[in-house]
Design a protein around this motif. Structure first.
Motif, PDB file in Angstrom:
ATOM      1  N   MET A   1       0.557  -1.173  -0.378  1.00  0.00           N
ATOM      2  CA  MET A   1       0.008  -0.298   0.140  1.00  0.00           C
ATOM      3  C   MET A   1       0.868   0.826   0.292  1.00  0.00           C
ATOM      4  N   LEU A   2       2.352   1.692   0.984  1.00  0.00           N
ATOM      5  CA  LEU A   2       2.971   2.313   0.818  1.00  0.00           C
ATOM      6  C   LEU A   2       3.098   2.715  -0.764  1.00  0.00           C
ATOM      7  N   GLY A   3       3.779   1.328  -0.867  1.00  0.00           N
ATOM      8  CA  GLY A   3       4.444   1.849  -2.312  1.00  0.00           C
ATOM      9  C   GLY A   3       3.439   2.580  -3.699  1.00  0.00           C
ATOM     10  N   GLY A   8       1.716   6.366  -6.809  1.00  0.00           N
ATOM     11  CA  GLY A   8       0.227   7.414  -7.727  1.00  0.00           C
ATOM     12  C   GLY A   8      -0.668   6.170  -8.114  1.00  0.00           C
ATOM     13  N   ARG A   9       0.350   4.603  -7.501  1.00  0.00           N
ATOM     14  CA  ARG A   9      -0.803   4.238  -8.914  1.00  0.00           C
ATOM     15  C   ARG A   9      -1.996   3.975  -7.691  1.00  0.00           C
ATOM     16  N   GLU A  10      -2.192   4.406  -6.114  1.00  0.00           N
ATOM     17  CA  GLU A  10      -2.737   4.406  -5.286  1.00  0.00           C
ATOM     18  C   GLU A  10      -3.559   5.745  -5.145  1.00  0.00           C
ATOM     19  N   ARG A  11      -4.941   5.968  -5.411  1.00  0.00           N
ATOM     20  CA  ARG A  11      -5.279   7.316  -5.549  1.00  0.00           C
ATOM     21  C   ARG A  11      -4.963   8.342  -4.141  1.00  0.00           C
ATOM     22  N   SER A  12      -4.630   9.679  -3.634  1.00  0.00           N
ATOM     23  CA  SER A  12      -5.481  10.045  -2.701  1.00  0.00           C
ATOM     24  C   SER A  12      -4.481  11.630  -2.880  1.00  0.00           C
ATOM     25  N   SER A  13      -6.105  12.015  -2.605  1.00  0.00           N
ATOM     26  CA  SER A  13      -5.533  13.740  -2.634  1.00  0.00           C
ATOM     27  C   SER A  13      -4.731  14.512  -1.390  1.00  0.00           C
ATOM     28  N   VAL A  14      -5.093  14.646  -0.771  1.00  0.00           N
ATOM     29  CA  VAL A  14      -4.310  14.781   0.738  1.00  0.00           C
ATOM     30  C   VAL A  14      -3.625  13.707   1.653  1.00  0.00           C
ATOM     31  N   VAL A  15      -2.476  13.262   1.144  1.00  0.00           N
ATOM     32  CA  VAL A  15      -1.639  13.100   2.103  1.00  0.00           C
ATOM     33  C   VAL A  15      -0.882  13.510   3.075  1.00  0.00           C
ATOM     34  N   HIS A 164      -9.162  14.524  10.362  1.00  0.00           N
ATOM     35  CA  HIS A 164     -10.266  14.235   8.950  1.00  0.00           C
ATOM     36  C   HIS A 164     -10.777  14.764   7.863  1.00  0.00           C
ATOM     37  N   VAL A 165      -9.950  15.828   7.377  1.00  0.00           N
ATOM     38  CA  VAL A 165      -9.510  16.037   5.892  1.00  0.00           C
ATOM     39  C   VAL A 165      -8.802  16.188   4.576  1.00  0.00           C
ATOM     40  N   THR A 166      -8.049  14.309   5.426  1.00  0.00           N
ATOM     41  CA  THR A 166      -7.407  14.077   4.557  1.00  0.00           C
ATOM     42  C   THR A 166      -7.514  12.380   3.681  1.00  0.00           C
ATOM     43  N   SER A 167      -6.907  12.077   2.658  1.00  0.00           N
ATOM     44  CA  SER A 167      -7.641  10.439   2.384  1.00  0.00           C
ATOM     45  C   SER A 167      -6.626   9.753   2.860  1.00  0.00           C
ATOM     46  N   SER A 168      -5.190  10.189   3.070  1.00  0.00           N
ATOM     47  CA  SER A 168      -4.566   8.926   3.781  1.00  0.00           C
ATOM     48  C   SER A 168      -3.573   9.174   4.910  1.00  0.00           C
ATOM     49  N   PRO A 191     -11.829   6.339  -3.040  1.00  0.00           N
ATOM     50  CA  PRO A 191     -12.659   7.565  -3.652  1.00  0.00           C
ATOM     51  C   PRO A 191     -14.339   6.739  -3.532  1.00  0.00           C
ATOM     52  N   SER A 192     -14.051   5.190  -3.559  1.00  0.00           N
ATOM     53  CA  SER A 192     -15.427   4.607  -3.080  1.00  0.00           C
ATOM     54  C   SER A 192     -16.356   4.380  -2.015  1.00  0.00           C
TER      55      SER A 192
END
Length: 302
Positions: A1-3, A8-15, A164-168, A191-192
């Motif tokens: 998951m970290l890799g 960028g293979r796993e989408r995340s808008s805010v890390v 709360h406002v981060t995706s990862s 995102p799902s």
């Protein structure tokens, strides 16, 4: 998951990379920067701490000075500080850096969010991060926001708001394994709506590449011992509560009183076809009973 998150293979808008004084998250942040340069057109780094020597400015990597006058006390007009309108500042800097296409995709990297939280509080800092995600700079949009957070400098309430406002959320800590340098506790929101929680060992080499990523699970040897002792309540007692095989055999041959009553023969009667006699109720009146043999309705004209 970290890799997958770094590449960028796993989408995340805010890390959010959360570190402590025990282990710095700067190397992992630089790994994100290296990957962002491969995927996006420009990367803006907001440095509220002295910039790392691991990063070399280039045409597509813009390092903005926010540490020379962090709180704006010196009044330097061209210097970024915690009171600046970051969205407007980045838009002006993008325009000055050269002609850019309208479809340009950029990323914003903040080397530490701690000065913003110290100055404005966690709620305002969350709004700043959210506004950056939705910002449209002159020359393109912001595709990803990555920031470093010193977790041991803030309260649990502030950390909860930021998460709360981060995706990862990537919480890193030193590893006790001799084969790995760090452990990353990952909380990833797809995102799902699916939420993934796991822990992974990882290393960052001299080229700022994340490698040796392996899922980490705590040793369950102690948990197994505890579960086995809970299954046997007679273990570790000063007296014996268990039965031997002979005692168990004797217990199985014991005839209980209610089984004798069930085995009694049933006596038949004339008015029942092969059935039992049935039950009878014998009532002995008490002295206090008010027993009247006369019909209480005898005076009624029915």
């Amino acid at each position: 998951m970290l890799g997958d998150l770094v590449s960028g293979r796993e989408r995340s808008s805010v890390v959010c990379i959360e570190d402590t004084v025990e282990l710095s998250g700067l190397q992992l942040l630089c790994s994100f920067v290296k990957s962002l340069l491969k995927r996006l057109d420009k990367v803006h780094i907001l440095c509220f701490e002295p910039p790392s020597q691991l990063l070399n400015p280039c045409e597509r990597l813009l390092i903005h000075d926010g540490f020379s006058d962090t709180f704006g006390w010196l009044g330097t007009p061209s210097c970024l500080n915690v009171n600046s309108d970051i969205e407007k500042y980045l838009s002006d800097q993008s325009q000055r850096s050269g002609q850019a296409s309208a479809n340009q995709r950029s990323a914003v990297v903040i080397d530490t969010l701690t000065p913003l939280i110290t100055q404005h509080g966690a709620v305002k800092s969350c709004q700043i991060v959210q506004n950056l995600c939705k910002a449209k700079l002159k020359g393109g949009n912001i595709a990803q926001v990555v920031f470093l957070l010193h977790g041991d400098l803030h309260s649990d309430h502030s950390l909860t708001l930021i998460h709360h406002v981060t995706s990862s959320v990537l919480k890193i800590c030193p590893s006790k394994s001799p084969n790995h340098a760090a452990i990353c506790n990952i909380l990833h929101k797809k995102p799902s709506g699916k939420v993934i929680k796991l822990s992974e060992h990882f290393d960052v080499n001299s080229s700022l590449d994340v490698q040796n990523v392996e899922e980490w699970k705590p040793s369950n040897a102690m948990a197994t011992d505890v579960s086995e002792s809970q299954l046997d309540p007679t273990a570790n007692l000063t007296f014996n509560l268990s039965l031997t095989d002979e005692e168990k055999q004797a217990r199985s041959k014991l005839v209980l009183p209610y089984t004798k009553a069930m085995d009694r023969p049933v006596i038949g009667t004339d008015n029942t076809s092969g059935g039992g006699e049935g039950g009878k109720i014998f009532y002995q009146p008490d002295e206090a009973d008010d027993f009247d043999e006369e019909d209480p309705d005898d005076d009624l004209d029915i």
